[in-house]
Design a protein around this motif. Sequence first.
Motif, PDB file in Angstrom:
ATOM      1  N   SER A  70       1.501  -1.107   0.075  1.00 14.28           N
ATOM      2  CA  SER A  70       0.486   0.221  -0.196  1.00 14.28           C
ATOM      3  C   SER A  70       0.874   1.159  -0.323  1.00 14.28           C
ATOM      4  N   GLY A  71       0.406   2.388  -0.525  1.00 11.67           N
ATOM      5  CA  GLY A  71       1.030   3.661   0.146  1.00 11.67           C
ATOM      6  C   GLY A  71       1.425   3.424   1.412  1.00 11.67           C
ATOM      7  N   THR A  72       0.350   3.445   2.697  1.00 13.92           N
ATOM      8  CA  THR A  72       0.885   3.966   3.719  1.00 13.92           C
ATOM      9  C   THR A  72       1.808   3.015   3.906  1.00 13.92           C
ATOM     10  N   CYS A  97      -3.569  12.786   3.446  1.00  5.21           N
ATOM     11  CA  CYS A  97      -4.374  11.327   4.318  1.00  5.21           C
ATOM     12  C   CYS A  97      -3.744  11.119   5.563  1.00  5.21           C
ATOM     13  N   ALA A  99      -2.231   9.033   6.154  1.00  3.41           N
ATOM     14  CA  ALA A  99      -1.551   7.871   5.753  1.00  3.41           C
ATOM     15  C   ALA A  99      -0.159   8.032   5.914  1.00  3.41           C
ATOM     16  N   ASP A 168       5.799  11.860  -0.565  1.00  2.00           N
ATOM     17  CA  ASP A 168       4.611  11.190  -1.114  1.00  2.00           C
ATOM     18  C   ASP A 168       3.750  11.570  -1.909  1.00  2.00           C
ATOM     19  N   ALA A 170       1.113   9.820  -3.086  1.00  2.00           N
ATOM     20  CA  ALA A 170       0.188   9.067  -3.546  1.00  2.00           C
ATOM     21  C   ALA A 170      -0.743   9.953  -4.444  1.00  2.00           C
ATOM     22  N   HIS A 171      -0.837  11.481  -4.807  1.00  5.37           N
ATOM     23  CA  HIS A 171      -1.355  11.810  -5.730  1.00  5.37           C
ATOM     24  C   HIS A 171      -0.956  11.934  -7.493  1.00  5.37           C
ATOM     25  N   SER A 192       1.053   5.637  -4.270  1.00  5.37           N
ATOM     26  CA  SER A 192      -0.076   4.762  -3.966  1.00  5.37           C
ATOM     27  C   SER A 192      -0.641   4.037  -5.206  1.00  5.37           C
ATOM     28  N   LYS A 197      -7.144   5.364  -7.528  1.00  5.52           N
ATOM     29  CA  LYS A 197      -5.900   6.686  -7.819  1.00  5.52           C
ATOM     30  C   LYS A 197      -5.648   6.412  -9.295  1.00  5.52           C
ATOM     31  N   HIS A 330      -9.370  15.088   2.050  1.00  4.74           N
ATOM     32  CA  HIS A 330      -8.910  15.175   3.359  1.00  4.74           C
ATOM     33  C   HIS A 330      -8.722  16.276   3.928  1.00  4.74           C
TER      34      HIS A 330
HETATM   35  C1  LIG Z   1      -1.910  11.384   0.337  1.00  6.40           C
HETATM   36  C2  LIG Z   1      -2.050  10.436   0.797  1.00  6.40           C
HETATM   37  N1  LIG Z   1      -0.496   9.784   1.131  1.00  6.40           N
HETATM   38  C3  LIG Z   1      -0.999   8.463   1.644  1.00  6.40           C
HETATM   39  C4  LIG Z   1      -1.904   7.298   0.920  1.00  6.40           C
HETATM   40  C5  LIG Z   1      -1.744   6.366   1.256  1.00  6.40           C
HETATM   41  O1  LIG Z   1      -2.336   5.293   0.644  1.00  6.40           O
HETATM   42  P1  LIG Z   1      -2.735   3.419   0.314  1.00  6.40           P
HETATM   43  O2  LIG Z   1      -4.141   3.954   0.562  1.00  6.40           O
HETATM   44  O3  LIG Z   1      -2.345   2.964  -0.608  1.00  6.40           O
HETATM   45  O4  LIG Z   1      -2.371   3.421   2.133  1.00  6.40           O
HETATM   46  C6  LIG Z   1      -2.833   8.485   0.555  1.00  6.40           C
HETATM   47  C7  LIG Z   1      -4.279   8.066   0.293  1.00  6.40           C
HETATM   48  O5  LIG Z   1      -4.748   6.826  -0.481  1.00  6.40           O
HETATM   49  C8  LIG Z   1      -2.900   9.442   0.721  1.00  6.40           C
HETATM   50  O6  LIG Z   1      -3.639  10.445   0.125  1.00  6.40           O
END
Ligand SMILES: Cc1ncc(COP(=O)(O)O)c(C=O)c1O
Length: 381
Positions: A70-72, A97, A99, A168, A170-171, A192, A197, A330
């Motif tokens: 995951s992105g997390t 987020c 995360a 990060d 993710a976007h 992510s 996404k 967010h």
């Molecule tokens: C800015 C940001 N960082 C991290 C994440 C976490 O990614 P994931 O949901 O794949 O764990 C997200 C959302 O999904 C996000 O919007």
Amino acid sequence: MNAPNKYNILSSDDPKNIVLFYPHIPKKAVDYVNDTLHSRWIGQGPKVELFEQKFYQRFTAPNISLTVGSGTDALHLSYILAGLKEGDEVIAPVFTCMATNIPLLYIGAKIKFADIQLNTLNIDPKHVAQLVNENTKAIVCVHYGGLPCDMIELQSIAEKWNIPIIEDAAHAIGAKYQDKSIGSISDFTTFSFQGIKHITTGDGGMIALKDNKLMDKAKRIRWFGIDRSMRQLGLWENDISEIGYKYQMTDISAAMGLAAMEEIEDTLALRKQLFNEYEKRLKNIPGVQFLGAGYTDREHAAWLCTIVAEKRSELQNKLLENKIESKQVHYRNDRYSIFGGRQNNLTNMDLIEDKYLVLPMHTKIIIEQVEKVCSVIKSGW
Ligand SMILES: Cc1ncc(COP(=O)(O)O)c(C=O)c1O
């Protein structure tokens, strides 16, 4: 008329409803997943490596790409690889987020929230410069909605204090900063592949790493601290000398990722077309500020379309009456008590927190629907 409902959620079954997000499932994803389900590898196998290569070639080279669950996961693993430890100060964005920031709490790092810029909602390098000190061990930034942060300004702070930047992204798949692909710039960049996404693998993520020497360690920590390649050669001696976890991606997910890579240029082009259409139609409406457009030194990845407007909840109700979903997506992270409560040094965040709004944008939306959203906004609220 569709009365506003408690949760601001519309059903995607009714084609008249314009929903905020919708997963993009490439045509070949079903076949590739089906093939995988009939192969020997459904967990981490050859498709994971192939997906890493394709992603590397398109987005992160010369930085190496490594898939995770995951992105997390990507963020947590990056923080570990950056050497962050309990008590270390880390400057991180307040608007993101959760995360981005929760893995810092797992590590026991002390988060210093930095304020946002009003015109981008990205981290404000001026505030970062005020917060940084000899205890700061890293800067985390988020390219909100897909618009890259002011990387030159952040880099000059990071270089001065000799600390890494963790982006990060993710976007921001497909975004560029000064002609460099996001993923190719900093020590660590995370992506992510969660459900909505640009690329989805159900859930999934990627790390781009600048330092080749960290790759072996990253791979070990991704899998309990064990060197998987040695194990598969039958040479694994059963010692684990560093703490790892289970952060890996599966071949089922990677099969979706590979299908998405085949049509990523179309996906990006379509999202940008929608974004530009929104910009064109919203930019001259009094009381509406359209975020993230008009930059010549960076390219937006068009993941979110965000506006700033007064009387946001009235606008949301008006949109909902017209079968259009909208949301905040967010929230400022200092609203969550785990982060220690609301800060009083985040003036821009204070100014904008009741005003920003995300409008529908995904690959199922057609231009006529964008027109409808914009004309409802134009008619006032
Ligand atoms: C800015 C940001 N960082 C991290 C994440 C976490 O990614 P994931 O949901 O794949 O764990 C997200 C959302 O999904 C996000 O919007």
